[in-house]
Design an enzyme around this catalytic site. Structure first.
Site, PDB file in Angstrom:
ATOM      1  CG  ASP A 195     -16.843  -3.212 -24.787  1.00  0.00           C
ATOM      2  OD1 ASP A 195     -17.954  -2.658 -24.835  1.00  0.00           O
ATOM      3  OD2 ASP A 195     -16.390  -3.902 -25.720  1.00  0.00           O
ATOM      4  CB  VAL A 248     -23.440  -7.471 -25.086  1.00  0.00           C
ATOM      5  CG1 VAL A 248     -22.554  -7.544 -23.858  1.00  0.00           C
ATOM      6  CG2 VAL A 248     -24.533  -8.542 -25.016  1.00  0.00           C
ATOM      7  CD  GLU A 277     -31.849   3.349 -20.560  1.00  0.00           C
ATOM      8  OE1 GLU A 277     -31.539   2.874 -19.463  1.00  0.00           O
ATOM      9  OE2 GLU A 277     -32.562   4.365 -20.676  1.00  0.00           O
ATOM     10  CB  ALA A 317     -41.792   1.262 -26.051  1.00  0.00           C
ATOM     11  CG  ASN A 318     -37.710   0.862 -29.574  1.00  0.00           C
ATOM     12  OD1 ASN A 318     -37.881   1.977 -29.070  1.00  0.00           O
ATOM     13  ND2 ASN A 318     -36.567   0.219 -29.488  1.00  0.00           N
ATOM     14  CB  CYS A 348     -33.526   0.891 -31.402  1.00  0.00           C
ATOM     15  SG  CYS A 348     -32.197   0.997 -30.211  1.00  0.00           S
TER      16      CYS A 348
HETATM   17  P1  NAD Z   1     -23.040  -0.871 -28.863  1.00  0.00           P
HETATM   18  O1  NAD Z   1     -22.637  -1.660 -30.040  1.00  0.00           O
HETATM   19  O2  NAD Z   1     -22.790   0.591 -28.856  1.00  0.00           O
HETATM   20  O3  NAD Z   1     -22.349  -1.483 -27.542  1.00  0.00           O
HETATM   21  C1  NAD Z   1     -22.316  -2.829 -27.220  1.00  0.00           C
HETATM   22  C2  NAD Z   1     -20.942  -3.143 -26.641  1.00  0.00           C
HETATM   23  O4  NAD Z   1     -20.949  -4.477 -26.103  1.00  0.00           O
HETATM   24  C3  NAD Z   1     -19.812  -3.108 -27.665  1.00  0.00           C
HETATM   25  O5  NAD Z   1     -18.839  -2.155 -27.276  1.00  0.00           O
HETATM   26  C4  NAD Z   1     -19.231  -4.546 -27.645  1.00  0.00           C
HETATM   27  O6  NAD Z   1     -17.840  -4.589 -27.846  1.00  0.00           O
HETATM   28  C5  NAD Z   1     -19.630  -5.006 -26.260  1.00  0.00           C
HETATM   29  N1  NAD Z   1     -19.673  -6.453 -26.063  1.00  0.00           N
HETATM   30  C6  NAD Z   1     -20.155  -7.420 -26.892  1.00  0.00           C
HETATM   31  N2  NAD Z   1     -20.033  -8.633 -26.317  1.00  0.00           N
HETATM   32  C7  NAD Z   1     -19.458  -8.428 -25.093  1.00  0.00           C
HETATM   33  C8  NAD Z   1     -19.082  -9.286 -24.015  1.00  0.00           C
HETATM   34  N3  NAD Z   1     -19.305 -10.610 -24.079  1.00  0.00           N
HETATM   35  N4  NAD Z   1     -18.494  -8.748 -22.919  1.00  0.00           N
HETATM   36  C9  NAD Z   1     -18.284  -7.410 -22.846  1.00  0.00           C
HETATM   37  N5  NAD Z   1     -18.634  -6.554 -23.826  1.00  0.00           N
HETATM   38  C10 NAD Z   1     -19.214  -7.048 -24.932  1.00  0.00           C
HETATM   39  O7  NAD Z   1     -24.603  -1.154 -28.633  1.00  0.00           O
HETATM   40  P2  NAD Z   1     -25.662  -0.220 -27.873  1.00  0.00           P
HETATM   41  O8  NAD Z   1     -26.232   0.787 -28.815  1.00  0.00           O
HETATM   42  O9  NAD Z   1     -25.085   0.227 -26.583  1.00  0.00           O
HETATM   43  O10 NAD Z   1     -26.813  -1.277 -27.614  1.00  0.00           O
HETATM   44  C11 NAD Z   1     -26.672  -2.304 -26.657  1.00  0.00           C
HETATM   45  C12 NAD Z   1     -28.041  -2.917 -26.426  1.00  0.00           C
HETATM   46  O11 NAD Z   1     -28.951  -1.908 -25.934  1.00  0.00           O
HETATM   47  C13 NAD Z   1     -28.706  -3.486 -27.674  1.00  0.00           C
HETATM   48  O12 NAD Z   1     -29.448  -4.619 -27.319  1.00  0.00           O
HETATM   49  C14 NAD Z   1     -29.640  -2.380 -28.104  1.00  0.00           C
HETATM   50  O13 NAD Z   1     -30.749  -2.867 -28.833  1.00  0.00           O
HETATM   51  C15 NAD Z   1     -30.102  -1.819 -26.788  1.00  0.00           C
HETATM   52  N6  NAD Z   1     -30.543  -0.402 -26.817  1.00  0.00           N
HETATM   53  C16 NAD Z   1     -29.875   0.530 -27.559  1.00  0.00           C
HETATM   54  C17 NAD Z   1     -30.292   1.860 -27.536  1.00  0.00           C
HETATM   55  C18 NAD Z   1     -29.564   2.909 -28.335  1.00  0.00           C
HETATM   56  O14 NAD Z   1     -30.079   4.016 -28.467  1.00  0.00           O
HETATM   57  N7  NAD Z   1     -28.402   2.657 -28.887  1.00  0.00           N
HETATM   58  C19 NAD Z   1     -31.369   2.251 -26.750  1.00  0.00           C
HETATM   59  C20 NAD Z   1     -32.014   1.271 -25.998  1.00  0.00           C
HETATM   60  C21 NAD Z   1     -31.590  -0.051 -26.032  1.00  0.00           C
HETATM   61  C1  UDX Z   2     -35.199   5.126 -30.179  1.00  0.00           C
HETATM   62  C2  UDX Z   2     -36.286   5.339 -29.109  1.00  0.00           C
HETATM   63  O1  UDX Z   2     -36.800   6.662 -29.232  1.00  0.00           O
HETATM   64  C3  UDX Z   2     -35.717   5.115 -27.722  1.00  0.00           C
HETATM   65  O2  UDX Z   2     -36.747   5.223 -26.755  1.00  0.00           O
HETATM   66  C4  UDX Z   2     -35.097   3.727 -27.669  1.00  0.00           C
HETATM   67  O3  UDX Z   2     -34.528   3.500 -26.399  1.00  0.00           O
HETATM   68  C5  UDX Z   2     -34.040   3.558 -28.750  1.00  0.00           C
HETATM   69  O4  UDX Z   2     -34.631   3.835 -30.038  1.00  0.00           O
HETATM   70  P1  UDX Z   2     -33.186   6.587 -31.099  1.00  0.00           P
HETATM   71  O5  UDX Z   2     -33.163   5.577 -32.181  1.00  0.00           O
HETATM   72  O6  UDX Z   2     -31.920   6.908 -30.393  1.00  0.00           O
HETATM   73  O7  UDX Z   2     -34.217   6.138 -29.964  1.00  0.00           O
HETATM   74  O8  UDX Z   2     -33.750   7.975 -31.669  1.00  0.00           O
HETATM   75  P2  UDX Z   2     -35.209   8.522 -32.012  1.00  0.00           P
HETATM   76  O9  UDX Z   2     -35.291   9.908 -31.523  1.00  0.00           O
HETATM   77  O10 UDX Z   2     -36.282   7.611 -31.590  1.00  0.00           O
HETATM   78  O11 UDX Z   2     -35.200   8.596 -33.607  1.00  0.00           O
HETATM   79  C6  UDX Z   2     -35.179   7.428 -34.399  1.00  0.00           C
HETATM   80  C7  UDX Z   2     -35.296   7.807 -35.864  1.00  0.00           C
HETATM   81  O12 UDX Z   2     -36.605   8.309 -36.157  1.00  0.00           O
HETATM   82  C8  UDX Z   2     -34.319   8.908 -36.301  1.00  0.00           C
HETATM   83  O13 UDX Z   2     -33.822   8.611 -37.580  1.00  0.00           O
HETATM   84  C9  UDX Z   2     -35.192  10.153 -36.344  1.00  0.00           C
HETATM   85  O14 UDX Z   2     -34.709  11.133 -37.212  1.00  0.00           O
HETATM   86  C10 UDX Z   2     -36.503   9.552 -36.847  1.00  0.00           C
HETATM   87  N1  UDX Z   2     -37.686  10.362 -36.510  1.00  0.00           N
HETATM   88  C11 UDX Z   2     -37.987  10.622 -35.203  1.00  0.00           C
HETATM   89  C12 UDX Z   2     -38.507  10.831 -37.535  1.00  0.00           C
HETATM   90  O15 UDX Z   2     -38.244  10.597 -38.706  1.00  0.00           O
HETATM   91  N2  UDX Z   2     -39.625  11.553 -37.195  1.00  0.00           N
HETATM   92  C13 UDX Z   2     -39.966  11.826 -35.905  1.00  0.00           C
HETATM   93  O16 UDX Z   2     -40.999  12.480 -35.687  1.00  0.00           O
HETATM   94  C14 UDX Z   2     -39.117  11.343 -34.881  1.00  0.00           C
END
Ligand code: NAD
Ligand code: UDX
EC number: 1.1.1.22
Length: 480
Positions: free
Chosen positions: A33, A86, A157, A219-220, A272
């Site tokens: 990172d 990222v 993911e 899906a989202n 997301c």
């Molecule tokens: P995050 O902000 O927690 O992590 C991203 C990391 O990438 C940061 O620590 C940042 O410093 C680093 N970064 C940025 N540019 C970089 C580079 N050039 N080299 C190395 N590191 C670098 O974000 P996250 O929640 O892990 O999400 C990452 C991606 O996954 C996003 O596209 C998001 O939409 C997707 N995603 C998130 C979730 C979730 O639940 N958070 C679920 C599914 C998909």
């Molecule tokens: C979501 C997707 O579920 C996951 O598959 C994707 O990879 C990332 O985005 P996340 O945002 O971590 O995951 O949590 P999630 O459990 O989906 O909840 C999202 C929001 O919806 C939260 O604020 C939760 O409280 C709200 N929610 C969820 C509701 O208000 N009602 C519900 O019935 C379910």
């Protein structure tokens, strides 16, 4: 031994790579990172994110098959498979601002990979990206490649925060998209082999690149749409005397609909849903599909409506003003079992109440005062940039105090708002809370965690999302 490097040690990169390292003893995983502080935290006893079960997994393989480092170029150049996880935030400026995905971090990662690679690589899109991003990344890599062969895969993911480890151990599906060429299919197989160590074969789906990229956004959008549909119903329930929990149960009993993700709430949050739907809307607009864009935009509009409806309900119930009144906020994270506050409904609700000059006292078991103050003083979308690029010391919002105790937060308050469904909020001694509040004492349950009948017996005036209204609330019609 297969060498994996993951760019981005965040909520996705950290847990996902920890589970790969845990499940695949013949794979070496290095997570890198640009944030020095984040890597230091991954190497310490205090991991940078709270996720049930994560500590154990990390402790068992860190220093053996799992490593965290800031030496990005070294580990990228040594890896066979490079995951890119990222940030892909919503653009704040320029073309598509407020909707389109900002691919700055992705593009700079791709250029760096092209720069330092000395052998063939499989580059995996783990971040959520607009459909067709792989094509752009492929161009950057091949135009700068010095004869090296890059295969791009899309492997979005699906983990949810709070259940990330469970979701990764036992995923509904793993999706891998690749080019339909022999080299593309070979790369798909290489990644499939990694997951097949613990994921049953019939749950590993392979598609073309564009289907994989689009399936993540779809899906989202579908998940968020279920919540907005139920939240829209909750407003109608309040107007008619129906009970949203009963409606959700009856609707969800239809096996074609199913019971999950039908909980009405103060509004969905998280990093997301909003970002990915805005992105989807923008892609539809760019492809000349305004009707489709409009359809999905409504999911966000209902979510915004639900948050402002909640604020309006609080203010109108309390004689149309909360100016100078103390409002206790229980829960700030966007859902239970996480300390993540990205796009949490609590930010908009608190800002709405502050706009009406309330004094707010906040308690959340996992969110620090620093984080809350930062969230309440940050501009929309700024949060989704690497941590070291976010404002370090925002000016504190003076009308806000943060405590580590729910009873302290509620002491002397005129009203209590429950904004996160933490289990502990079900067990609180509400009689004690009531006795220490101003009267009449109001409780606004944005998550339907408390029993309104029991709380009314104590003396509270109770509002629960989508439930039949108290006589008091009926007499104070909200501008909703
Ligand atoms: P995050 O902000 O927690 O992590 C991203 C990391 O990438 C940061 O620590 C940042 O410093 C680093 N970064 C940025 N540019 C970089 C580079 N050039 N080299 C190395 N590191 C670098 O974000 P996250 O929640 O892990 O999400 C990452 C991606 O996954 C996003 O596209 C998001 O939409 C997707 N995603 C998130 C979730 C979730 O639940 N958070 C679920 C599914 C998909
Ligand atoms: C979501 C997707 O579920 C996951 O598959 C994707 O990879 C990332 O985005 P996340 O945002 O971590 O995951 O949590 P999630 O459990 O989906 O909840 C999202 C929001 O919806 C939260 O604020 C939760 O409280 C709200 N929610 C969820 C509701 O208000 N009602 C519900 O019935 C379910």
């Amino acid at each position: 031994m297969v060498k994996i490097c993951c760019l981005g040690a965040g909520y996705v990169g950290g847990p996902t790579m920890a589970v790969i390292a845990f499940k695949c003893p013949n794979v070496e995983v290095v997570v890198v990172d640009i944030s020095v502080a984040r890597i230091a935290a991954w190497n310490s006893d205090q991991l940078p994110i709270y996720e049930p079960g994560l500590d154990d997994v990390v402790k068992q393989c860190r220093g053996k098959t799992l490593f965290f480092s800031t030496d990005i170029e070294k580990h990228v150049s040594e890896a066979d498979i490079i995951f890119v996880s990222v940030n892909t935030p919503t653009k704040t400026r320029g073309l598509g601002a407020g909707k389109a995905a900002d691919l700055t971090y992705w593009e700079s990662a791709a250029r760096m990979i092209a720069d330092v690679a000395k052998s063939d690589k499989i580059v995996v899109e783990k971040s959520t990206v607009p459909v067709k991003t792989a094509e752009a990344i492929e161009k950057i890599l091949t135009h700068n490649s010095k004869g090296i062969n890059f295969q791009i895969l899309s492997n979005p993911e699906f983990l949810a925060e709070g259940t990330a480890i469970q979701d990764l151990f036992n995923p509904d599906r793993v999706l891998i998209g690749g080019r339909e060429t022999p080299e593309g299919q070979k790369a798909v197989q290489a990644l499939k082999d990694v997951y097949a160590t613990w994921v049953p074969e019939d749950r590993i789906i392979t598609t073309n690149l564009w289907s994989a990229e689009l399936s993540k956004l779809a899906a989202n959008a579908f998940l968020a749409q279920r919540i907005s549909s139920m939240n829209a119903m909750s407003a109608l329930c309040e107007a008619t005397g129906a009970n949203v929990s009963e409606v959700a149960y009856a609707v969800g009993k239809d096996t074609r609909i199913g019971p999950k993700f039908l909980n009405a709430s103060v509004g969905f949050g998280g990093s997301c849903f909003q970002k990915d739907i805005l992105n989807l809307v923008y892609i539809c607009e760019c492809n000349g599909l305004p009707e489709v864009a409009h359809y999905w935009k409504q999911v966000i509009k209902i979510n915004d409506y639900q948050k402002s409806r909640f604020v309006n309900r609080v203010v109108s119930s309390m004689f149309n003003t909360v100016s100078g009144k103390k409002i206790a906020v229980l829960g700030f994270a966007f859902k239970k079992d996480t300390g993540d506050t990205r796009e949490t409904a609590a930010i908009d609700v608190c800002k709405g109440l502050l706009g009406d000059k309330a004094k707010i006292s906040i308690y959340d078991p996992q969110v620090t005062e620093d984080q809350i103050q930062r969230d309440l003083s940050m501009n929309k979308f700024d949060w989704d940039h690497p941590i070291h690029l976010q404002p370090m010391s925002p000016s504190a919002v003076k009308q806000v105090t943060v405590t580590w105790d729910a009873y302290e937060a509620a002491k002397g308050a005129h009203g209590v708002c429950i904004l996160t469904e933490w289990d502990e909020f079900k067990q609180l001694d509400y009689k004690k809370i009531y006795d220490n509040m101003q009267k009449p004492a109001f409780l606004f349950d944005g998550r339907n965690v408390v029993d309104p009948v029991k709380l009314r017996e104590i003396g509270f005036i109770v509002y629960s999302i989508g439930k039949p209204l108290d006589a008091w609330l009926k007499d104070m019609p909200a501008m909703i």
